[in-house]
Design a protein around this motif. Structure first.
Motif, PDB file in Angstrom:
ATOM      1  N   LYS A 623     -10.527  90.138 -52.654  1.00 10.90           N
ATOM      2  CA  LYS A 623      -9.768  90.513 -53.840  1.00 10.90           C
ATOM      3  C   LYS A 623      -8.688  91.526 -53.479  1.00 10.90           C
ATOM      4  CE  LYS A 623     -10.208  92.453 -58.483  1.00 10.90           C
ATOM      5  NZ  LYS A 623      -9.436  91.357 -59.100  1.00 10.90           N
ATOM      6  N   VAL A 624      -7.472  91.273 -53.974  1.00  8.08           N
ATOM      7  CA  VAL A 624      -6.346  92.179 -53.755  1.00  8.08           C
ATOM      8  C   VAL A 624      -5.807  92.588 -55.113  1.00  8.08           C
ATOM      9  CG1 VAL A 624      -4.054  92.443 -52.757  1.00  8.08           C
ATOM     10  CG2 VAL A 624      -5.777  91.064 -51.580  1.00  8.08           C
ATOM     11  N   GLY A 625      -5.596  93.864 -55.313  1.00  8.80           N
ATOM     12  CA  GLY A 625      -5.028  94.327 -56.565  1.00  8.80           C
ATOM     13  C   GLY A 625      -3.549  93.981 -56.669  1.00  8.80           C
ATOM     14  N   PHE A 626      -3.026  94.106 -57.893  1.00  9.67           N
ATOM     15  CA  PHE A 626      -1.612  93.819 -58.157  1.00  9.67           C
ATOM     16  C   PHE A 626      -0.841  95.077 -57.788  1.00  9.67           C
ATOM     17  CE2 PHE A 626       1.367  91.848 -61.558  1.00  9.67           C
ATOM     18  CZ  PHE A 626       2.028  91.160 -60.566  1.00  9.67           C
ATOM     19  N   ALA A 627      -0.572  95.252 -56.481  1.00 10.07           N
ATOM     20  CA  ALA A 627      -0.096  96.547 -55.989  1.00 10.07           C
ATOM     21  C   ALA A 627       1.281  96.432 -55.352  1.00 10.07           C
ATOM     22  CB  ALA A 627      -1.095  97.107 -54.970  1.00 10.07           C
ATOM     23  N   ILE A 628       1.875  97.608 -55.180  1.00  8.05           N
ATOM     24  CA  ILE A 628       3.150  97.747 -54.486  1.00  8.05           C
ATOM     25  C   ILE A 628       3.042  98.938 -53.544  1.00  8.05           C
ATOM     26  CG2 ILE A 628       4.626  96.684 -56.231  1.00  8.05           C
ATOM     27  CD1 ILE A 628       5.088  99.428 -57.387  1.00  8.05           C
ATOM     28  N   PRO A 629       3.901  99.018 -52.524  1.00  8.10           N
ATOM     29  CA  PRO A 629       3.771 100.070 -51.503  1.00  8.10           C
ATOM     30  C   PRO A 629       4.342 101.416 -51.947  1.00  8.10           C
ATOM     31  CG  PRO A 629       5.575  98.616 -50.929  1.00  8.10           C
ATOM     32  CD  PRO A 629       4.925  98.013 -52.146  1.00  8.10           C
TER      33      PRO A 629
END
Length: 696
Positions: A623-629
């Motif tokens: 699972k990967v979150g809806f993320a940005i760097p």
């Protein structure tokens, strides 16, 4: 009683200048969902209609299609409309009931309103229908069954303001899970309410001060949990509740927020729906057969999707390629005669880009798929608009990609279905999967040693733990790996020193700043929240279920659903969440935890439904979150912007923060040895919001 009565003023104004496609100019975005406003006074005054009109005007972005303002005596209601069902004038609001007793301003959608009409007709309680709007259906249901019973029969998302002209009673109500927002509180001696804080602040006597207790909660959770708002005397109505005011409003605000079951003079709050009762009912009626569970979930969720696909305007869905959104889209496509429109965004950084997974699902299902490639610059350009968009300090950085995918969808559709709620109902987050076992092991270790374990976990740099995570994921099959292991281990290590129970572990895992009161000037005690409310007496013994229930109480409505509502409604896009259908929620409570979490992987039963439509090899992955760097941006292109907001002078001048702790955190982040992006983002978003308010 006449239908409209004396003293009633209506103002309708369609805005043909608002474009049907996305408008990316911030000036136009502020001019572009449904929204309601209103006020109640102790006595009539001539300026009510003008004041409500000014409040309503600030919600034009929530409803570009129509405007309505009404007043009578001491009450005034306002409404902005985004027409989804019944695009004609018969759906306009505020709307009167057929008998003339009730006046309603309402934000949301009632998905089963045609079924309710049918029942009303069978019971010989249907009025002569004037149109096809769900607003008219809701009014008829309230007139026949009463407010509480009517809301219990409703499948939908809503915030409503109802004036009973016969009893001189105001009722405010919010949907079960909090999909639609509703603020209320005092502006001088007026009781004001509305869909967003900006509408309440349009009243000249509304407080613009910062509630320091709410600030402490915000620093911990990245959002202000209900019932508080960032302003003293202004509150969020909790999900599943009804607020009533009989006659004149109380002259003064209470010292503490009013909770369900409490009253303050003529004002009281009660629950018409209770999550605890839902958990207990499910625990008494568990489904033990796996085949029955999979079959029933497919049917119930499929019906929820079908109900939410009803629309008189173009409709589509968000698709990330994960379990939740893929399940919703697959059930949509199974019931659609033509390709469903699906939307995703892609990033240049491979670690944050899930668009290839979405494309694979879309290709298999045969959807009409749109992918928007977003650059770092595109995402960063949105940041100055966040204070206006979110209207209250909000620091979940996934707000940025969420708004960007809403922009992509709004170019083609007016309604989009999402997978929100799937994690909380079916056990998707890592804290549910690994938290209970972790605590079982840690609880055997004396607290002083646990503190040493935490320090040891933080001794290895995050990039070192990420290498361990990469190796671990290679040997774990079926999507049971862990993404971004370094950040998670470091966060856990820090929290171990304050953890004495599983509930402590959950609270600390949900916290950004562990001791937020240390950051605030003065003697501030962090108040209690819904996380401190009692758990069900029966059915909540499972530790994972306790965490899921806590998330459904606070994180889901106050973070996830708030994020989506503001991101979408800021550009006049309506979002719908089939997982939050009451029948789906009730069914989820009947499923044993072993059907949700199995072999180190969440959402087992939901995956079985999805595998009937999409091969598991396309779906199964960590699972990967809806993320940005954000962390990288703060060390690079956003550094000057952040340095200005985090300067010692600026932090000190408002008298809210202790600058030294924040400056130390900023310095450690810039060194690259620590990733304090989440903590810094809470400060940056507050500072940006506070500056915007000062110039409003």
């Amino acid at each position: 009683m006449p239908r409209h009565g004396r003293g009633c003023i209506f103002s309708r104004n369609r805005d043909p200048g608002v474009p049907r496609n996305l408008c990316v100019d911030p000036q136009h975005e502020r001019r572009l969902m449904c929204g309601l406003t209103g006020l109640l006074r102790s006595s009539p005054r001539d300026d009510i209609i003008g004041q409500v009109a000014r409040m309503t005007a600030l919600l034009v972005h929530r409803g570009p299609d129509d405007e309505g303002v009404w007043s009578e005596g001491q009450i005034g209601l306002g409404h902005r409309r985004l027409a989804i069902l019944d695009l004609s004038a018969t759906g306009a609001q505020p709307m009167h009931s057929d008998c003339g007793r009730y006046v309603l301003a309402y934000n949301g959608e009632i998905y089963n309103h045609l079924d309710l009409r049918h029942v009303l007709e069978i019971e010989d309680a249907a009025p002569p229908w004037r149109g096809q709007s769900d607003t008219e259906t809701l009014l008829a249901a309230i007139e026949h069954w009463g407010l509480d019973d009517a809301l219990c029969r409703v499948h939908g998302m809503f915030a409503i303001a109802l004036w009973d002209r016969s009893k001189q009673r105001l009722s405010l109500a919010r949907d079960r899970m909090g999909e639609k927002p509703l603020y209320w509180g005092w502006a001088g001696k007026d009781l004001v309410f509305g869909s967003e804080l900006k509408a309440l602040r349009a009243h000249p006597d509304c407080s613009r001060e910062v509630c320091r207790q709410a600030l402490a909660q915000y620093l911990r959770f990245m959002y202000v949990p209900a019932p508080r708002s960032i302003h003293p005397g202004i509150y969020k109505l909790e999900p599943g509740t009804i607020l009533t005011v009989d006659g004149a409003p109380p002259a003064e605000a209470p010292k503490e927020p009013i909770r369900p079951g409490e009253h303050h003079a003529s004002l009281s709050i009660r629950r018409y729906w209770d999550l605890n009762a839902e958990i207990e009912a499910g625990a008494y009626n568990l489904i033990q057969d796996e085949s029955e569970a999979v079959s029933t979930l497919g049917q119930v969720l499929g019906k929820a999707v079908q109900r939410q696909m009803i629309s008189d305007v173009p409709l589509g869905a968000f698709l990330s390629g994960g379990v939740d959104s893929s399940a919703i889209v697959s059930l949509m496509q199974a019931q659609s005669a033509r390709p469903v429109q699906t939307f995703t965004i892609g990033f240049d950084e491979a670690a944050f880009d899930e668009s290839p997974h979405a494309a694979a699902v879309a290709q298999h299902l045969g959807t009409d798929h749109t992918k928007l490639r977003v650059t770092d610059a595109d995402a960063r350009e949105l940041i100055p608009d966040l204070p206006q968009l979110y209207d209250e300090p909000f620091a979940d950085s996934s707000q940025i990609p969420t708004h960007l995918v809403c922009r992509a969808a709004r170019q083609h559709v007016t309604v989009a279905l999402s997978g929100d709620g799937g994690d909380e109902l079916f056990g998707g987050y890592n804290r549910y999967i690994r938290g209970p076992g972790l605590w079982q092991q840690l609880s055997q270790i004396p607290r002083p040693i646990r503190r040493l374990v935490g320090q040891a976990a933080q001794a290895l740099p995050e990039h070192g733990w990420n290498k361990v995570g990469t190796a671990y994921n290679r040997i774990r099959t079926g999507g049971a790996g862990i993404s971004d292991l370094g950040t998670k281990v470091h966060r856990l290590g820090e929290r171990l020193r304050l953890t004495d129970s599983l509930d402590d572990l959950y609270r600390n895992m949900a916290s950004t700043w562990i001791e937020p009161e240390m950051l605030i000037v003065g003697d501030v005690t962090e108040p209690s929240s819904q996380l401190d409310d009692p758990m069900p007496e029966f059915g909540a013994g499972d530790p994972a279920l306790r965490m899921m229930a806590q998330d459904m109480r606070s994180y889901l409505p106050d973070d996830i659903l708030c994020k989506v509502d503001r991101a979408a409604m800021g550009i006049s896009l309506e979002t719908r969440s089939p997982f939050l259908d009451p029948e789906v929620i009730a069914l989820a409570m009947r499923l044993p935890m072993g059907m949700k979490i199995r072999n180190g992987q969440g959402k087992w039963v939901l995956r079985q439904v999805l595998y009937q439509h999409v091969p598991r090899e396309i779906i199964d992955r960590p699972k990967v979150g809806f993320a940005i760097p954000i962390g990288l941006w703060l060390r690079g292109p956003l550094r000057d912007w952040a340095e200005d907001l985090l300067s010692h002078k600026r932090l000190a001048e408002d008298g809210l923060f202790n600058p030294d702790i924040i400056r130390q955190t900023w310095s450690e982040h810039l060194s690259g040895n620590w990733d304090w992006s989440a903590r810094l983002w809470t400060i940056l978003m507050f500072q940006a919001w506070h500056a915007a308010q000062a110039h409003a």
